[in-house]
Design an enzyme around this catalytic site. Structure first.
Site, short mmCIF file in Angstrom:
data_model
loop_
_atom_site.label_atom_id
_atom_site.label_comp_id
_atom_site.label_asym_id
_atom_site.label_seq_id
_atom_site.Cartn_x
_atom_site.Cartn_y
_atom_site.Cartn_z
N ARG A 125 -111.73 16.55 -0.38
CA ARG A 125 -111.40 16.23 1.07
C ARG A 125 -112.25 17.12 1.70
O ARG A 125 -112.55 18.58 1.74
CB ARG A 125 -109.77 16.52 1.06
CG ARG A 125 -108.67 15.65 0.83
CD ARG A 125 -107.57 16.39 0.88
NE ARG A 125 -106.44 15.15 0.36
CZ ARG A 125 -106.03 13.46 0.86
NH1 ARG A 125 -106.80 13.22 1.76
NH2 ARG A 125 -105.58 12.94 -0.09
N LEU A 173 -113.20 18.61 4.74
CA LEU A 173 -111.43 19.98 5.59
C LEU A 173 -112.28 19.86 6.99
O LEU A 173 -112.89 19.75 7.09
CB LEU A 173 -111.74 21.24 5.03
CG LEU A 173 -110.90 21.29 3.60
CD1 LEU A 173 -111.18 22.88 2.93
CD2 LEU A 173 -109.08 20.93 4.01
N GLY A 206 -118.58 19.15 8.75
CA GLY A 206 -119.64 18.56 7.79
C GLY A 206 -119.58 18.16 6.48
O GLY A 206 -119.02 18.95 5.78
N ARG A 231 -103.68 14.60 9.53
CA ARG A 231 -104.82 15.45 9.22
C ARG A 231 -104.75 17.03 9.45
O ARG A 231 -104.77 17.62 8.26
CB ARG A 231 -105.83 14.98 8.92
CG ARG A 231 -107.51 15.52 8.27
CD ARG A 231 -108.61 15.17 8.25
NE ARG A 231 -110.03 15.92 8.08
CZ ARG A 231 -110.46 15.69 8.31
NH1 ARG A 231 -110.93 15.19 9.60
NH2 ARG A 231 -111.75 16.84 8.00
N HIS A 272 -121.97 21.90 -4.49
CA HIS A 272 -121.92 20.38 -5.13
C HIS A 272 -122.80 20.11 -5.26
O HIS A 272 -123.70 20.75 -5.83
CB HIS A 272 -122.14 20.38 -3.72
CG HIS A 272 -122.78 18.73 -2.80
ND1 HIS A 272 -122.32 17.35 -3.30
CD2 HIS A 272 -123.92 17.74 -3.35
CE1 HIS A 272 -122.52 16.78 -3.05
NE2 HIS A 272 -123.09 16.43 -2.89
N ASP A 332 -118.40 23.65 6.59
CA ASP A 332 -118.36 24.03 8.32
C ASP A 332 -117.86 21.83 8.40
O ASP A 332 -117.45 21.91 7.36
CB ASP A 332 -119.85 23.24 8.88
CG ASP A 332 -120.68 22.74 8.51
OD1 ASP A 332 -120.32 21.94 7.75
OD2 ASP A 332 -122.18 22.46 8.64
N GLY A 384 -111.25 20.57 -13.24
CA GLY A 384 -111.33 22.12 -12.74
C GLY A 384 -112.16 23.11 -14.17
O GLY A 384 -112.01 24.14 -14.32
N SER A 385 -112.78 22.49 -13.68
CA SER A 385 -113.92 23.40 -15.45
C SER A 385 -114.46 24.39 -14.40
O SER A 385 -114.79 25.54 -15.06
CB SER A 385 -115.33 22.46 -16.03
OG SER A 385 -116.24 21.81 -14.94
N ASN A 386 -115.25 23.98 -13.06
CA ASN A 386 -115.68 25.10 -12.31
C ASN A 386 -114.31 26.62 -11.95
O ASN A 386 -114.81 27.73 -12.15
CB ASN A 386 -115.51 24.84 -11.00
CG ASN A 386 -117.90 23.98 -11.07
OD1 ASN A 386 -118.16 25.64 -11.21
ND2 ASN A 386 -117.67 23.01 -11.31
C1 GRF Z 1 -118.05 19.44 -9.77
O1 GRF Z 1 -119.25 18.39 -10.22
C2 GRF Z 1 -118.09 20.09 -8.34
O2 GRF Z 1 -119.71 20.00 -8.34
C3 GRF Z 1 -117.61 18.57 -7.79
O3 GRF Z 1 -117.17 18.23 -8.14
C4 GRF Z 1 -116.47 18.32 -9.17
C5 GRF Z 1 -115.44 19.14 -9.81
O4 GRF Z 1 -115.76 19.49 -11.66
N1 GRF Z 1 -117.96 19.36 -5.85
P1 GRF Z 1 -114.56 20.29 -12.12
O5 GRF Z 1 -113.27 20.13 -11.97
O6 GRF Z 1 -115.38 21.97 -11.42
O7 GRF Z 1 -115.12 19.94 -13.59
#
Ligand code: GRF
Length: 189
Positions: A90, A92, A142, A64, A108, A140, A11-13
């Site tokens: 996951r 979606l 993919g 799912r 990503h 999307d 959860g750092s983002n």
């Molecule tokens: C990040 O590298 C993000 O790009 C990827 O998963 C990681 C999640 O990191 N999709 P965090 O949980 O936000 O720290």
């Protein structure tokens, strides 16, 4: 702007979003955080910020589609303008995405369209690229394949391993994600 953030881990983002809101750099509200993993550290970060949290586990649903419907019902309850996948592990499908057209974005850790899927930083190192980075894109059906919103470039340094490269990319992710959300909210995306 009301956001729902979907997480599976550290959860750092999510924290970068919460900090930007707290500092007044982002005029938005995290209305709910939903995890598919009960002990995800991201849930603790949300609780600390006073954000309602929910956990919806795939194993509690027989298909799912049923799992995604439960996820979508939960997200819809928070009336989101934007849904952010921030380390949600996951893929979606229609049962979720058809409910929020044009409203779901993902971060990503690669310069898409290169290195989709898992372990993008390792894929970049193995390919020997000199520039790596991160991408925010619409989701999307993919895997990491939706329309690109924005990217940041990170130099691959001599001696980099997965850990050092991932750490430098992650720093850029935090900045990129907050910036992309701000621009989405301003109608610029
Ligand atoms: C990040 O590298 C993000 O790009 C990827 O998963 C990681 C999640 O990191 N999709 P965090 O949980 O936000 O720290």
């Amino acid at each position: 702007m009301r956001m729902v953030v979907l997480v599976s881990g550290r959860g750092s983002n999510l924290q970068a979003i919460l900090d930007a809101i707290e500092d007044g750099r982002l005029a938005a509200e995290v209305a709910a955080v939903i995890s598919d993993v009960p002990d995800a550290y991201a849930l603790k970060r949300a609780e600390r910020a006073g954000v309602p949290t929910y956990c919806i586990e795939k194993r509690d649903y027989s298909s799912r589609a049923d799992f995604e419907t439960a996820l979508a019902d939960c997200a819809e309850g928070a009336r989101p303008d934007l849904i952010v996948l921030a380390g949600f592990m996951r893929v979606l499908g229609e049962a979720f995405l058809d409910r929020f057209p044009g409203k779901v974005i993902n971060i990503h850790p690669s310069l898409l369209p290169s290195f989709r899927g898992l372990e993008a930083q390792r894929q970049a190192l193995e390919a020997g690229v000199r520039y790596a980075g991160c991408t925010v894109h619409f989701v999307d059906l993919g895997v990491d394949s939706g329309l690109i919103i924005d990217q940041r470039v990170v130099r691959v340094l001599p001696g980099d391993d997965v850990e050092t490269l991932s750490a430098r990319i992650l720093e850029q992710e935090h900045d990129l994600l907050v910036d992309a959300i701000r621009r989405f909210g301003a109608g610029l995306v």
